[in-house]
Design an enzyme around this catalytic site. Sequence first.
Site, short mmCIF file in Angstrom:
data_model
loop_
_atom_site.label_atom_id
_atom_site.label_comp_id
_atom_site.label_asym_id
_atom_site.label_seq_id
_atom_site.Cartn_x
_atom_site.Cartn_y
_atom_site.Cartn_z
N ARG A 1 0.84 -1.19 0.00
CA ARG A 1 0.00 0.00 0.00
C ARG A 1 0.88 1.24 0.00
O ARG A 1 1.06 1.92 1.02
CB ARG A 1 -0.97 -0.05 1.17
CG ARG A 1 -2.06 -1.09 0.93
CD ARG A 1 -3.24 -0.96 1.84
NE ARG A 1 -4.40 -1.62 1.25
CZ ARG A 1 -5.56 -1.77 1.86
NH1 ARG A 1 -5.73 -1.27 3.07
NH2 ARG A 1 -6.56 -2.38 1.26
N GLN B 1 -1.25 2.32 -5.89
CA GLN B 1 -2.66 2.48 -5.56
C GLN B 1 -3.57 1.96 -6.68
O GLN B 1 -4.60 1.34 -6.42
CB GLN B 1 -2.98 3.94 -5.27
CG GLN B 1 -2.50 4.41 -3.91
CD GLN B 1 -2.84 5.85 -3.63
OE1 GLN B 1 -3.15 6.63 -4.55
NE2 GLN B 1 -2.80 6.24 -2.38
N ASP C 1 -4.12 -1.87 -6.52
CA ASP C 1 -4.53 -2.40 -5.22
C ASP C 1 -5.91 -3.05 -5.30
O ASP C 1 -6.94 -2.38 -5.18
CB ASP C 1 -4.52 -1.27 -4.20
CG ASP C 1 -4.80 -1.74 -2.78
OD1 ASP C 1 -5.13 -2.92 -2.60
OD2 ASP C 1 -4.69 -0.91 -1.86
#
Length: 379
Positions: A127, A132, A135
């Site tokens: 993370r 991002q 994810d």
Amino acid sequence: MTEPQGQRIAVLKERASGETRVSATPETVKKLVALGAAVSVESGAGLSASISDEDYRAAGADLGTAEALLAGADIVFGVQGPDPALLSGVKPGAWVVATLDPFGQRERVDAYAAAGLEALAMEFMPRITRAQSMDVLSSQSNLAGYKAVIAAADTYGRAFPMMMTAAGTVSAAKCFVMGVGVAGLQAIATARRLGAQVSATDVRSATKEQIQSLGAKPIFVENVAGIEGEGSGGYATEMSEEYQKAQAELVSSHIAKQDIVITTALIPGRAAPRLISDAQIATMKPGSVIFDLAAPQGGNVEGCVADQVVERHGVKIMGFSNTPAHLPADTSALYARNLFNFLSAFWDKEQGKPVLDEEIGDAVRLTQGGKVVNARLLG
């Protein structure tokens, strides 16, 4: 100089019970083909997500059987990790890119290693800012938080918003969200949009402002320190016994007044923490609803059984074993973009294939060269 041969990507139909998602969409197939990859999709792979075989063909994919697709595959896409037996025809060194449940399915990871496959666990994506868009946990949790509130609202026997009518006023439902990660924040936002009075709690003090920014009331233990900041990787960690006791007392006094409770607490690699006991459920009003998003990991709520509505003390307790699968079109679209963003970020044009860097590669790679290599599995 000869042009490098394009990578062959195989998109499998999901075989896990109740799994309705698919790991590529026509949108991402087009983008993968534009990178120089050859994409093959198993016939019927997208039907449960409202994507036809013809949609994939129009995007530039070949269609065929799993056996035919896998025989020449360099990269295998999945939502959940495919059965190693299904991959028996895949050449050593091929990538398996999916959510692999490394802690819960260790034997499967070992089988990938034994087959010489390079297994990449998308849920191990770090993370960090540059990851991002890759994810999958965040993209799927976002929609899961939304669905939890919608499902709870459907089960709840009353309206969410306050309604003023000629026959009298209907009071707004009171909704309490426990755990303010990605799923919790979306649950707060959704419950607010439906007109509920929303409150929320978390062990991480940094979430107070996030709760308030969404128009909800933060409920926090004030006399015992929680976690400052975000915790490791944005997740909460286990708290002291003193904090757990103080939180239980606070929750007990607050939960008795609530109509809807959404629980979202998870600790990676461990059973879900118990947040609500049977004694606390007994204090709630008959007709109240608890939706436990941690049901697949053992549940935050005592008595929760995944995929069943259990009634205790007049309170309905529910939770799905696979909440994202209840919104297959949208969750598939986001998951597929996560996978494309992952490959495209590391695509080497000269080699005609993705080449992972150390930071992300070491984080997501479970197996390589016939061995399990991930530090989180070896520690």
